[in-house]
Scaffold this motif. Structure first.
Motif, short mmCIF file in Angstrom:
data_model
loop_
_atom_site.label_atom_id
_atom_site.label_comp_id
_atom_site.label_asym_id
_atom_site.label_seq_id
_atom_site.Cartn_x
_atom_site.Cartn_y
_atom_site.Cartn_z
N GLU A 92 0.87 -1.18 0.00
CA GLU A 92 0.00 0.00 0.00
C GLU A 92 0.90 1.22 0.00
N PRO A 93 1.45 1.61 -1.14
CA PRO A 93 2.45 2.69 -1.12
C PRO A 93 1.85 4.04 -0.73
N SER A 94 2.64 4.83 -0.05
CA SER A 94 2.18 6.16 0.34
C SER A 94 3.42 7.04 0.49
N VAL A 95 3.21 8.35 0.44
CA VAL A 95 4.30 9.30 0.59
C VAL A 95 4.04 10.12 1.85
N HIS A 135 9.10 7.76 0.81
CA HIS A 135 8.14 6.87 0.16
C HIS A 135 8.08 5.57 0.96
N CYS A 136 6.88 5.24 1.48
CA CYS A 136 6.74 4.03 2.29
C CYS A 136 5.95 3.01 1.50
N ILE A 137 6.31 1.73 1.69
CA ILE A 137 5.64 0.70 0.91
C ILE A 137 4.41 0.16 1.64
N SER A 138 4.30 0.39 2.96
CA SER A 138 3.06 0.06 3.64
C SER A 138 2.94 0.94 4.87
N GLN A 139 1.77 0.92 5.50
CA GLN A 139 1.52 1.84 6.60
C GLN A 139 2.37 1.50 7.83
N LYS A 140 2.65 0.20 8.00
CA LYS A 140 3.37 -0.24 9.20
C LYS A 140 4.78 0.34 9.26
N VAL A 141 5.48 0.35 8.10
CA VAL A 141 6.85 0.85 8.12
C VAL A 141 6.87 2.36 8.37
N ALA A 142 5.81 3.06 7.93
CA ALA A 142 5.74 4.49 8.22
C ALA A 142 5.65 4.73 9.72
N ASP A 143 4.84 3.91 10.40
CA ASP A 143 4.74 4.03 11.85
C ASP A 143 6.08 3.75 12.52
N ASP A 144 6.81 2.75 11.96
CA ASP A 144 8.14 2.45 12.52
C ASP A 144 9.06 3.65 12.40
N LEU A 145 8.96 4.37 11.28
CA LEU A 145 9.84 5.53 11.09
C LEU A 145 9.48 6.63 12.07
N TYR A 146 8.18 6.81 12.35
CA TYR A 146 7.75 7.90 13.21
C TYR A 146 8.16 7.71 14.66
N THR A 147 8.54 6.47 15.05
CA THR A 147 9.00 6.31 16.43
C THR A 147 10.32 7.04 16.66
N PRO B 107 4.00 9.21 -7.88
CA PRO B 107 3.95 7.93 -7.18
C PRO B 107 2.53 7.39 -7.07
N LEU B 108 2.40 6.08 -7.21
CA LEU B 108 1.11 5.42 -7.04
C LEU B 108 0.70 5.48 -5.58
N THR B 109 -0.58 5.51 -5.32
CA THR B 109 -1.05 5.44 -3.94
C THR B 109 -1.94 4.23 -3.78
N LYS B 110 -2.42 4.04 -2.54
CA LYS B 110 -3.28 2.90 -2.24
C LYS B 110 -4.52 2.89 -3.12
N GLU B 111 -5.09 4.08 -3.32
CA GLU B 111 -6.35 4.17 -4.06
C GLU B 111 -6.15 3.78 -5.52
N ASP B 112 -4.98 4.13 -6.08
CA ASP B 112 -4.72 3.76 -7.48
C ASP B 112 -4.67 2.25 -7.65
#
Lengths: 166, 115, 105
Positions: A92-95, A135-147, B107-112
């Protein structure tokens, strides 16, 4: 010690390793070429005029930091292997933006490279007001970074006080 | 002595095998992931660890075969390659990411991905 | 033991071929740059292993070191170049953009 002397010593050590011949001719060639390089660009490796005990301590701290980083790389690769070999690829990629308190340039570089090597995150950009765009590949790793564990470790290596501003 | 040699052979084989495995996951990620940035996730990590492991295996093999000053110099050179890859690979990854961001790859997101 | 190193070389060569797919058919230019960088890292390793196969490791390590340095510089230069210019044929894209803006105006 002056930074030029230290640069010369580093260059000459590298010459000895790479050439592998220890007769008078090759060693004198090495001394001459290292002297020329030191005269022209002896100010590239170290920023300050003098090399002090501070630099040595930072180097030793960095070497102590490497085993933890290697462990993180191993975790990152196992995580990556799981993602790649999974038939459905649960990504679930996110920025995200991460506000950092690091001040020195070298610590920012080390922190950005460490972010790339730890599970599921890569640094995309560092803005001028010290925000890391990650750029995070899933939500869990983003939380790990925020610690902020890694930031504390990097700050400890380069002797910075990151809790001061808050 | 024979036991030590068997043990070292085992260590070398394990290191090479793990290196190949992580290289393989990096390559598969490069082929499978849908997005440019996700592909970089795969290559930036997998290549670094794969290269470090295989080169460590080579170091162990060289020192096992012939322990002398010449092989010690070769070992130092290989360790320098490891050091260089360890620093250069993330830096190159970051450079490509920034270039991709500046040249307008979104970058692609979850919704895409759900569509 | 030597056999195992040869097998490693063969597997790495197969992976280079897999990466070539991405380098040839990659949708964007950046994908190609990534693929070429990955191939370069694999080639560095293959050179060291070939040194063991030919029993001339002290020579091949130097070549491999030079290859690693060159690979890094190639990636940086290509990334820096395509950061400004979006494709190998910039004229085509820019012409198309200009035509569209003219149409809308």
């Amino acid at each position: 010690m002056s930074r030029r002397v230290v640069t010369f010593i580093i260059l000459f050590t590298l010459w000895c390793i790479f050439s592998g011949m220890f007769d008078a001719f090759h060693l004198s060639l090495g001394v001459i070429s290292c002297l020329i390089v030191t005269l022209i660009s002896g100010d590239l490796i170290f920023k300050n005029k003098k090399v002090t005990a501070e630099h040595v301590r930072e180097g030793i701290n960095f070497i102590k930091y490497i085993p933890w980083l290697l462990y993180q790389i191993l975790l990152a690769n196992i995580h990556l292997a799981y993602l790649v070999l999974h038939p459905k690829m649960p990504i679930e990629p996110s920025v995200i933006q991460y506000k950092s308190k690091l001040k020195k340039d070298i610590s920012k570089v080390v922190f950005a490279n460490s972010i790339i090597l730890t599970p599921g995150t890569i640094t995309m950009d560092i803005t001028e007001n010290n925000e890391f765009i990650v750029h995070c590949i899933s939500q869990k790793v983003a939380d790990d970074l925020y610690t902020g564990e890694m930031e504390e470790r990097v700050a400890h290596v380069f002797n910075e006080d990151i809790k001061r501003s808050e | 002595m024979i036991l030590l040699e068997y043990f070292l052979n085992f260590v070398i084989i394990v290191l090479l095998f793990l290196g190949i495995f992580f290289f393989f996951t990096a390559t598969l990620g490069l082929l499978r992931f849908p997005d440019f940035y996700c592909k970089l996730q795969a290559t930036g990590k997998g290549d670094t660890l794969g290269a470090i492991l295989i080169l460590l295996g080579v170091v162990v093999y060289i020192l096992k075969e012939d322990f002398s000053f010449a092989t010690f110099l070769v070992t130092l050179k290989i360790l320098f390659i490891i050091f260089f890859i360890f620093h250069a690979n993330p830096t190159a990854t970051h450079a490509i990411t920034k270039a991709g961001l500046d040249s307008g790859i979104i970058p692609l997101t979850k919704e895409d991905l759900k569509k | 033991m030597e056999t195992f190193f040869i097998l490693t070389i063969v597997f790495l060569g197969l992976m280079v071929i897999l990466c070539l797919y991405r380098a040839v058919f990659g949708p964007t230019v950046m994908d190609r740059i990534v693929a070429v960088g990955v191939i370069g890292t694999k080639t560095t390793i293959i050179l060291v292993l070939l040194g063991i196969y030919y029993k001339r490791i002290e020579m091949f390590v130097d070549i491999s070191l030079a290859y690693a340095l060159l690979n890094f510089i190639t990636t940086l230069a290509a990334a820096k170049f395509f950061r400004v210019r979006r494709s190998i044929f910039p004229g085509v894209k820019f012409l198309k953009d200009r035509r569209q803006t003219n149409d809308s105006a």
